[in-house]
Write an enzyme that holds these catalytic residues in place. Structure first.
Site, mmCIF file in Angstrom:
data_model
loop_
_atom_site.group_PDB
_atom_site.id
_atom_site.type_symbol
_atom_site.label_atom_id
_atom_site.label_comp_id
_atom_site.label_asym_id
_atom_site.label_seq_id
_atom_site.Cartn_x
_atom_site.Cartn_y
_atom_site.Cartn_z
ATOM 1 N N ASP A 1 0.854 -1.187 0.000
ATOM 2 C CA ASP A 1 0.000 0.000 0.000
ATOM 3 C C ASP A 1 0.891 1.238 0.000
ATOM 4 O O ASP A 1 1.662 1.464 0.936
ATOM 5 C CB ASP A 1 -0.903 0.019 1.248
ATOM 6 C CG ASP A 1 -2.060 -0.959 1.141
ATOM 7 O OD1 ASP A 1 -2.258 -1.546 0.059
ATOM 8 O OD2 ASP A 1 -2.784 -1.137 2.149
ATOM 9 N N ASN B 1 -19.838 -5.309 2.208
ATOM 10 C CA ASN B 1 -20.218 -4.071 2.902
ATOM 11 C C ASN B 1 -21.458 -3.512 2.204
ATOM 12 O O ASN B 1 -22.017 -4.161 1.310
ATOM 13 C CB ASN B 1 -19.046 -3.082 2.962
ATOM 14 C CG ASN B 1 -18.637 -2.569 1.581
ATOM 15 O OD1 ASN B 1 -19.366 -2.739 0.600
ATOM 16 N ND2 ASN B 1 -17.482 -1.949 1.513
ATOM 17 N N ASP C 1 -11.206 -6.076 6.271
ATOM 18 C CA ASP C 1 -10.327 -7.256 6.323
ATOM 19 C C ASP C 1 -10.130 -7.721 7.756
ATOM 20 O O ASP C 1 -10.102 -8.928 8.034
ATOM 21 C CB ASP C 1 -8.964 -6.927 5.704
ATOM 22 C CG ASP C 1 -9.107 -6.451 4.272
ATOM 23 O OD1 ASP C 1 -10.051 -6.904 3.600
ATOM 24 O OD2 ASP C 1 -8.287 -5.627 3.840
ATOM 25 N N GLY D 1 -3.002 2.500 8.639
ATOM 26 C CA GLY D 1 -2.711 1.437 7.694
ATOM 27 C C GLY D 1 -3.606 0.230 7.843
ATOM 28 O O GLY D 1 -4.537 0.210 8.662
HETATM 29 O O1 RIB Z 1 -9.124 -3.714 2.158
HETATM 30 C C1 RIB Z 1 -8.043 -2.833 2.226
HETATM 31 C C2 RIB Z 1 -7.025 -3.159 1.211
HETATM 32 O O2 RIB Z 1 -7.574 -2.991 -0.058
HETATM 33 C C3 RIB Z 1 -5.808 -2.274 1.283
HETATM 34 O O3 RIB Z 1 -4.807 -2.808 2.096
HETATM 35 C C4 RIB Z 1 -5.385 -2.154 -0.169
HETATM 36 O O4 RIB Z 1 -4.298 -2.945 -0.443
HETATM 37 C C5 RIB Z 1 -6.585 -2.634 -0.983
HETATM 38 O O5 RIB Z 1 -6.292 -3.775 -1.669
HETATM 39 NA NA NA Z 2 -6.363 1.424 10.020
#
Ligand code: RIB
Ligand code: NA
Length: 314
Positions: A14, A186, A255, A290
């Site tokens: 990222d 979502n 995630d 992050g």
């Molecule tokens: O879901 C978040 C992720 O989506 C980030 O880390 C970025 O890499 C995108 O793929």
């Molecule tokens: Na975060």
């Protein structure tokens, strides 16, 4: 040792800049701070499950470049089995170029899967015994759809329950729905799948029941700060999010939810309890910068869940 959770998905670096606004084509803007962090939905979910105590195997592919060691050191530290994380000398490691609005925290993302675009069915076949031996299989839609689908079919054939986080939003073939035990969109992904809008709780209720009718075992629609709407044979209702005092960024919160959910289901938790853990992992992650680096360890999540229980008790 069999993994309890096997995740198929993307790692990407990222590349995050905070900006006052989006640049126009041909325009150069000055950023207000850059960071390079581990990301990719599959990778983030694997890390989240591992930090919740699951033994995790990850199936993916990296390039042979400066970003690949970022992934490998992350997995080494989290104790993730990377036997099936391949190296592709001819392709770059995945990247996500992310612009974060400096004021409101919104983001715009360009994701480039790089080496993961070249994953093949043979890569999945090579991991077949790992998939077959796990308690839960997890995938998302950042890889080519046919690879994701093949992974899901493989897990399904072996009777391993499948979590599909349908992100980024993409319409999926009707025939895939009955192979999915837990579908976790979502609001906007749910809207895309059912072809409408999902803004209110009522919308979420309707969308979830449509998705159930397509053959999904359990539908969990994540609703950000509200929590998650669940429609399953044993439970229908809202599991509330944890209260978050200060949001740093929401990158990877979904995630964190999915990884927490997967780890808890693999341990045999009820769906409600697993969703509650997922919400706690996600809620704690938004208070730190992050995606992968923000995911809390199990002890921290346990303490948060305990604190909430106590609050409810008095
Ligand atoms: O879901 C978040 C992720 O989506 C980030 O880390 C970025 O890499 C995108 O793929
Ligand atoms: Na975060």
């Amino acid at each position: 040792l069999n993994p309890s959770v096997t995740v198929l998905g993307l790692f990407c670096a990222d590349l995050i800049s905070r900006t006052p606004r989006l640049p126009a084509w041909g325009e150069t803007l000055r950023g207000r701070g850059f960071s390079l962090m581990a990301g990719g939905k599959g990778s983030n979910q694997a890390v989240a499950a591992a930090r919740q105590g699951a033994s995790v195997a990850f199936i993916s592919r990296l390039g042979d470049d400066a970003f690949a060691p970022l992934a490998r050191s992350l997995y080494a530290e989290a104790g993730i089995d990377m036997t099936h994380v391949g190296t592709d000398p001819a392709a770059p490691t995945g990247t996500a170029t992310i612009l974060v609005d400096d004021e409101i925290g919104d983001n715009a993302i360009v994701i480039d899967p790089g080496a993961c675009q070249n994953l093949t069915k043979a890569d999945i076949d090579a991991a077949q015994s790992v998939i077959a031996g796990s308690a839960i299989f997890v995938s998302q839609l950042e890889l080519p759809l046919e690879i994701c689908r093949y992974g899901i079919e493989t897990a399904h054939q072996h009777g391993v329950p499948v979590i599909l986080n349908p992100a980024p939003g993409q319409v999926i073939p009707e025939a895939m729905y009955p192979l999915i035990d837990y579908l976790t969109p979502n609001e906007s992904e749910a809207a895309l799948l059912v072809g409408g809008t999902v803004e209110t709780l009522d919308d979420a209720r309707d969308a979830a029941s449509i998705l159930r009718k397509r053959g999904v075992g359990h539908v969990l629609i994540t609703l950000g700060a509200q929590g998650v709407w669940i429609n399953s044979p044993s439970f229908e209702g809202l599991v509330p999010a944890i209260r978050v005092d200060s949001v740093v960024d929401t990158i990877g919160a979904g995630d964190a939810f999915n990884g927490g959910l997967a780890a808890a289901l693999a341990e045999g938790a009820t769906l409600e309890a697993a969703a509650r853990r997922g919400c706690a992992v996600a809620g704690l992650s938004v208070a730190r910068a992050g995606a992968a680096p923000a995911i809390p360890m199990r002890e921290v999540v346990d303490a948060e869940l305990m604190r909430r229980n106590n609050e409810k008790g008095c």
